[in-house]
Design an enzyme around this catalytic site. Structure first.
Site, PDB file in Angstrom:
ATOM      1  N   PHE A 108       6.584   2.054  -4.347  1.00  0.00           N
ATOM      2  CA  PHE A 108       7.976   2.232  -3.945  1.00  0.00           C
ATOM      3  C   PHE A 108       8.535   3.623  -4.263  1.00  0.00           C
ATOM      4  O   PHE A 108       9.622   3.962  -3.811  1.00  0.00           O
ATOM      5  CB  PHE A 108       8.889   1.150  -4.552  1.00  0.00           C
ATOM      6  CG  PHE A 108       8.606  -0.222  -4.042  1.00  0.00           C
ATOM      7  CD1 PHE A 108       9.059  -0.630  -2.804  1.00  0.00           C
ATOM      8  CD2 PHE A 108       7.851  -1.119  -4.798  1.00  0.00           C
ATOM      9  CE1 PHE A 108       8.785  -1.899  -2.316  1.00  0.00           C
ATOM     10  CE2 PHE A 108       7.563  -2.391  -4.318  1.00  0.00           C
ATOM     11  CZ  PHE A 108       8.026  -2.780  -3.070  1.00  0.00           C
TER      12      PHE A 108
ATOM     13  N   ASP B  30       0.855  -1.179   0.000  1.00  0.00           N
ATOM     14  CA  ASP B  30       0.000   0.000   0.000  1.00  0.00           C
ATOM     15  C   ASP B  30       0.891   1.230   0.000  1.00  0.00           C
ATOM     16  O   ASP B  30       2.105   1.127   0.155  1.00  0.00           O
ATOM     17  CB  ASP B  30      -1.002   0.003   1.168  1.00  0.00           C
ATOM     18  CG  ASP B  30      -0.362  -0.047   2.540  1.00  0.00           C
ATOM     19  OD1 ASP B  30       0.876  -0.194   2.618  1.00  0.00           O
ATOM     20  OD2 ASP B  30      -1.089   0.070   3.528  1.00  0.00           O
TER      21      ASP B  30
ATOM     22  N   HIS C 151      11.224  -9.327   0.451  1.00  0.00           N
ATOM     23  CA  HIS C 151      10.930  -7.903   0.289  1.00  0.00           C
ATOM     24  C   HIS C 151      12.206  -7.094   0.530  1.00  0.00           C
ATOM     25  O   HIS C 151      13.061  -7.485   1.333  1.00  0.00           O
ATOM     26  CB  HIS C 151       9.850  -7.496   1.298  1.00  0.00           C
ATOM     27  CG  HIS C 151       9.230  -6.174   1.025  1.00  0.00           C
ATOM     28  ND1 HIS C 151       9.793  -4.990   1.443  1.00  0.00           N
ATOM     29  CD2 HIS C 151       8.088  -5.843   0.374  1.00  0.00           C
ATOM     30  CE1 HIS C 151       9.035  -3.985   1.061  1.00  0.00           C
ATOM     31  NE2 HIS C 151       7.986  -4.467   0.402  1.00  0.00           N
TER      32      HIS C 151
ATOM     33  N   TYR D 194       3.010   4.697   0.782  1.00  0.00           N
ATOM     34  CA  TYR D 194       3.673   5.269   1.947  1.00  0.00           C
ATOM     35  C   TYR D 194       2.670   6.131   2.703  1.00  0.00           C
ATOM     36  O   TYR D 194       1.839   6.815   2.104  1.00  0.00           O
ATOM     37  CB  TYR D 194       4.853   6.136   1.528  1.00  0.00           C
ATOM     38  CG  TYR D 194       5.982   5.396   0.838  1.00  0.00           C
ATOM     39  CD1 TYR D 194       6.733   4.431   1.509  1.00  0.00           C
ATOM     40  CD2 TYR D 194       6.327   5.682  -0.484  1.00  0.00           C
ATOM     41  CE1 TYR D 194       7.787   3.767   0.881  1.00  0.00           C
ATOM     42  CE2 TYR D 194       7.378   5.025  -1.115  1.00  0.00           C
ATOM     43  CZ  TYR D 194       8.091   4.075  -0.435  1.00  0.00           C
ATOM     44  OH  TYR D 194       9.142   3.414  -1.056  1.00  0.00           O
TER      45      TYR D 194
END
Length: 237
Positions: free
Chosen positions: A78, A65, A187, A67
């Site tokens: 990202f 989701d 991740h 920031y």
């Protein structure tokens, strides 16, 4: 209602927006934006789709989701807006990019350069409350973004799906691995990057696959100074 998408995503996503679940999601979002601070700005929710058309999508990078800090999110997974410090996960992405392709890290976190080349920087959930990660999970975005991924999966033209972390890998469980390339790893978060993200070489592997299919490669090396287009802010939900 004015069409939200002015490219070929309209044929896929406008019908999705007529479904009952999306109408309910839209109502909830209207309340959230009125009563709370929500990111990204409502005019940037669909930046990923505005910047990367369906036909041009060659790579999908899935995030969870947006920031949830001020001025960070702008609709691309990202990525952060120019002038904002590079988040730790993106710093690790830059480290792997340098090790993989020799691209020097830049001092910004603005990834539009990738999006304009066919990298769909898509989050599973497209909005979030300020300071509350995962606060909009379960509202309906997951169904909406599933529809986008399913459409790419069903195309004859192959794509690369880069799935970092368990949640992204679960999201991509229905992708046809015989037609598309699926790159899975840990991740890039500092909590997990040492468990398989570093050394996974996603960028060179992506370009190797695209080249093998006769498709243009991605120039992953980012410009030192971010180039901002006018394509992000189109309309709302």
């Amino acid at each position: 209602m004015k069409p939200i998408f002015d490219n070929d995503w309209a044929d896929i996503l406008h019908p999705e927006m007529q479904k009952p679940y999306y109408q309910e999601l839209r109502s909830k979002l209207a309340d959230e934006y009125r009563s709370r601070t929500v990111y990204p700005d409502m005019y940037r929710i669909f930046s990923a789709f505005h910047l990367t058309s369906f036909a041009d999508t060659r790579v999908v990078i899935l995030g969870q989701d947006p920031y949830h800090g001020p001025r960070q999110a702008h609709g691309l997974s990202f990525s952060v807006q120019p002038g904002i410090s590079v988040p730790p996960s993106l710093e690790n992405i830059y480290r792997e990019l340098q090790d993989d392709l020799g691209c020097a890290p830049v001092r910004h976190g603005f990834l539009e350069h990738w999006a304009k080349q066919g990298v769909l920087l898509l989050n599973n959930v497209l909005t979030v409350r300020r300071g509350a990660a995962a606060s909009h999970q379960g509202m309906g975005w997951e169904t909406f973004t599933d529809a986008a991924i399913a459409a790419i999966n069903e195309r004859q033209t192959p794509a690369v799906f880069i799935l970092w972390g368990r949640s992204a890998q679960e999201k991509g469980s229905f992708i046809d691995a015989e037609r598309h390339l699926i790159i899975k790893s840990a991740h890039p978060s500092p909590r997990s990057a040492d468990r398989g993200f570093f050394g996974s070489r996603p960028f060179s592997r992506t370009n190797d696959f695209l080249r093998s299919k006769g498709l243009p490669e991605i120039d992953w090396c980012l410009p030192a100074v971010p180039e901002v287009s006018q394509e992000e802010g189109k309309t709302t939900t």
